[in-house]
Design a protein around this motif. Structure first.
Motif, mmCIF file in Angstrom:
data_model
loop_
_atom_site.group_PDB
_atom_site.id
_atom_site.type_symbol
_atom_site.label_atom_id
_atom_site.label_comp_id
_atom_site.label_asym_id
_atom_site.label_seq_id
_atom_site.Cartn_x
_atom_site.Cartn_y
_atom_site.Cartn_z
ATOM 1 N N LEU A 71 50.325 36.774 43.747
ATOM 2 C CA LEU A 71 51.755 37.039 43.568
ATOM 3 C C LEU A 71 52.036 38.270 42.718
ATOM 4 C CD1 LEU A 71 53.159 33.429 43.068
ATOM 5 C CD2 LEU A 71 53.662 34.986 44.954
ATOM 6 N N LEU A 72 51.259 38.475 41.663
ATOM 7 C CA LEU A 72 51.578 39.549 40.716
ATOM 8 C C LEU A 72 50.844 40.861 40.951
ATOM 9 C CD1 LEU A 72 51.863 37.622 37.337
ATOM 10 C CD2 LEU A 72 53.688 38.591 38.724
ATOM 11 N N ILE A 73 49.807 40.839 41.776
ATOM 12 C CA ILE A 73 49.061 42.080 41.999
ATOM 13 C C ILE A 73 48.989 42.436 43.480
ATOM 14 C CG2 ILE A 73 46.831 43.235 41.738
ATOM 15 C CD1 ILE A 73 46.448 41.568 39.169
ATOM 16 N N LEU A 74 48.477 41.531 44.303
ATOM 17 C CA LEU A 74 48.238 41.880 45.708
ATOM 18 C C LEU A 74 49.523 42.067 46.514
ATOM 19 C CD1 LEU A 74 45.170 39.573 46.391
ATOM 20 C CD2 LEU A 74 45.205 42.001 45.756
ATOM 21 N N ILE A 75 50.472 41.153 46.369
ATOM 22 C CA ILE A 75 51.733 41.289 47.118
ATOM 23 C C ILE A 75 52.511 42.534 46.684
ATOM 24 C CG2 ILE A 75 54.003 40.235 47.517
ATOM 25 C CD1 ILE A 75 52.530 37.528 47.740
ATOM 26 N N PRO A 76 52.671 42.786 45.365
ATOM 27 C CA PRO A 76 53.365 44.025 44.980
ATOM 28 C C PRO A 76 52.661 45.289 45.488
ATOM 29 C CG PRO A 76 53.323 42.532 43.135
ATOM 30 C CD PRO A 76 52.438 41.927 44.200
ATOM 31 N N LEU A 77 51.337 45.300 45.443
ATOM 32 C CA LEU A 77 50.597 46.459 45.948
ATOM 33 C C LEU A 77 50.866 46.648 47.437
ATOM 34 C CD1 LEU A 77 48.515 48.729 45.768
ATOM 35 C CD2 LEU A 77 46.730 47.006 46.070
ATOM 36 N N TYR A 78 50.769 45.578 48.207
ATOM 37 C CA TYR A 78 50.989 45.658 49.654
ATOM 38 C C TYR A 78 52.422 46.093 49.978
ATOM 39 C CZ TYR A 78 51.166 44.332 54.558
ATOM 40 O OH TYR A 78 51.328 44.348 55.918
ATOM 41 N N LEU A 79 53.409 45.501 49.304
ATOM 42 C CA LEU A 79 54.805 45.863 49.550
ATOM 43 C C LEU A 79 55.092 47.311 49.159
ATOM 44 C CD1 LEU A 79 56.673 42.604 48.483
ATOM 45 C CD2 LEU A 79 56.198 43.435 50.806
ATOM 46 N N TYR B 143 44.783 54.007 45.816
ATOM 47 C CA TYR B 143 44.467 52.613 45.471
ATOM 48 C C TYR B 143 43.652 52.562 44.178
ATOM 49 C CZ TYR B 143 46.074 50.923 50.018
ATOM 50 O OH TYR B 143 46.837 50.598 51.102
ATOM 51 N N ALA B 144 42.705 53.480 44.046
ATOM 52 C CA ALA B 144 41.881 53.523 42.834
ATOM 53 C C ALA B 144 42.748 53.845 41.616
ATOM 54 C CB ALA B 144 40.765 54.546 42.989
ATOM 55 N N TRP B 145 43.636 54.806 41.757
ATOM 56 C CA TRP B 145 44.543 55.172 40.658
ATOM 57 C C TRP B 145 45.416 53.987 40.273
ATOM 58 C CZ3 TRP B 145 49.809 55.215 40.115
ATOM 59 C CH2 TRP B 145 50.310 55.873 38.994
ATOM 60 N N PHE B 146 45.995 53.342 41.281
ATOM 61 C CA PHE B 146 46.851 52.180 41.027
ATOM 62 C C PHE B 146 46.061 51.085 40.316
ATOM 63 C CE2 PHE B 146 48.396 47.984 42.189
ATOM 64 C CZ PHE B 146 49.748 48.071 41.874
ATOM 65 N N GLY B 147 44.868 50.780 40.821
ATOM 66 C CA GLY B 147 44.053 49.717 40.230
ATOM 67 C C GLY B 147 43.696 50.003 38.778
ATOM 68 N N CYS B 148 43.301 51.220 38.488
ATOM 69 C CA CYS B 148 42.955 51.585 37.105
ATOM 70 C C CYS B 148 44.168 51.510 36.191
ATOM 71 C CB CYS B 148 42.365 52.988 37.068
ATOM 72 S SG CYS B 148 40.722 53.103 37.762
ATOM 73 N N THR B 149 45.280 52.034 36.649
ATOM 74 C CA THR B 149 46.500 52.011 35.836
ATOM 75 C C THR B 149 46.955 50.585 35.586
ATOM 76 O OG1 THR B 149 47.163 54.136 36.777
ATOM 77 C CG2 THR B 149 48.890 52.837 35.717
ATOM 78 N N TYR B 150 46.997 49.789 36.637
ATOM 79 C CA TYR B 150 47.462 48.397 36.534
ATOM 80 C C TYR B 150 46.547 47.575 35.629
ATOM 81 C CZ TYR B 150 50.802 45.226 38.810
ATOM 82 O OH TYR B 150 51.840 44.401 39.095
ATOM 83 N N ALA B 151 45.239 47.741 35.798
ATOM 84 C CA ALA B 151 44.276 46.988 34.989
ATOM 85 C C ALA B 151 44.414 47.342 33.515
ATOM 86 C CB ALA B 151 42.856 47.260 35.473
ATOM 87 N N ASN B 152 44.542 48.617 33.221
ATOM 88 C CA ASN B 152 44.697 49.036 31.830
ATOM 89 C C ASN B 152 46.014 48.561 31.243
ATOM 90 O OD1 ASN B 152 42.312 50.614 30.974
ATOM 91 N ND2 ASN B 152 42.807 51.737 32.832
ATOM 92 N N TYR B 153 47.073 48.619 32.022
ATOM 93 C CA TYR B 153 48.375 48.137 31.545
ATOM 94 C C TYR B 153 48.309 46.637 31.254
ATOM 95 C CZ TYR B 153 53.267 46.791 31.504
ATOM 96 O OH TYR B 153 54.472 46.244 31.170
ATOM 97 N N PHE B 154 47.709 45.859 32.149
ATOM 98 C CA PHE B 154 47.580 44.414 31.927
ATOM 99 C C PHE B 154 46.797 44.129 30.651
ATOM 100 C CE2 PHE B 154 48.422 41.671 35.898
ATOM 101 C CZ PHE B 154 49.650 42.279 36.073
ATOM 102 N N MET B 155 45.747 44.900 30.412
ATOM 103 C CA MET B 155 44.974 44.696 29.186
ATOM 104 C C MET B 155 45.811 45.031 27.962
ATOM 105 S SD MET B 155 41.172 45.926 30.289
ATOM 106 C CE MET B 155 40.457 45.623 28.686
ATOM 107 N N LEU B 156 46.581 46.098 28.014
ATOM 108 C CA LEU B 156 47.403 46.493 26.868
ATOM 109 C C LEU B 156 48.474 45.464 26.541
ATOM 110 C CD1 LEU B 156 47.873 50.310 27.478
ATOM 111 C CD2 LEU B 156 46.523 49.215 25.683
#
Length: 107
Positions: free
Chosen positions: A44-52, A69-82
């Protein structure tokens, strides 16, 4: 924006909150608790927003490439950690002023 809307729905609709409530088991989360979501929560919080997002960008004529996709994944992962870490960041005040979540929202 899509993630924000889904997250708000998760907190307001009891049947949907079940997919997210385990995530809130951490009263004072630490950095790596960001990755403790269930399969449903991650969907719900990662895959659906990415696909949409990809669908919307395609509709307006923006081509998406593998590096995006790589840029999005790195940015999203780092933001979630922060936002799930036990530390405040120097930019938190600015983020909070414009409505972006920070670690203070989770601690």
């Amino acid at each position: 924006l899509i993630t924000y809307i889904i997250h708000r729905v998760q907190h307001q609709v009891e049947t949907v909150y079940r997919t997210h409530k385990d995530h809130h088991a951490y009263i004072n989360p630490h950095l790596f608790n960001a990755y403790s979501g269930s399969v449903q929560d991650t969907t719900l919080l990662i895959l659906i927003p990415l696909y949409l997002t990809v669908l919307v960008l395609h509709l307006v004529g923006v081509d998406i490439h593998q590096k995006d996709y790589a840029w999005f994944g790195c940015t999203y992962a780092n933001y979630f950690m922060l936002i799930h870490s036990e530390y405040s960041n120097p930019w938190d005040g600015i983020f909070e002023a414009i409505g972006i979540g920070t670690a203070r929202d989770h601690n």
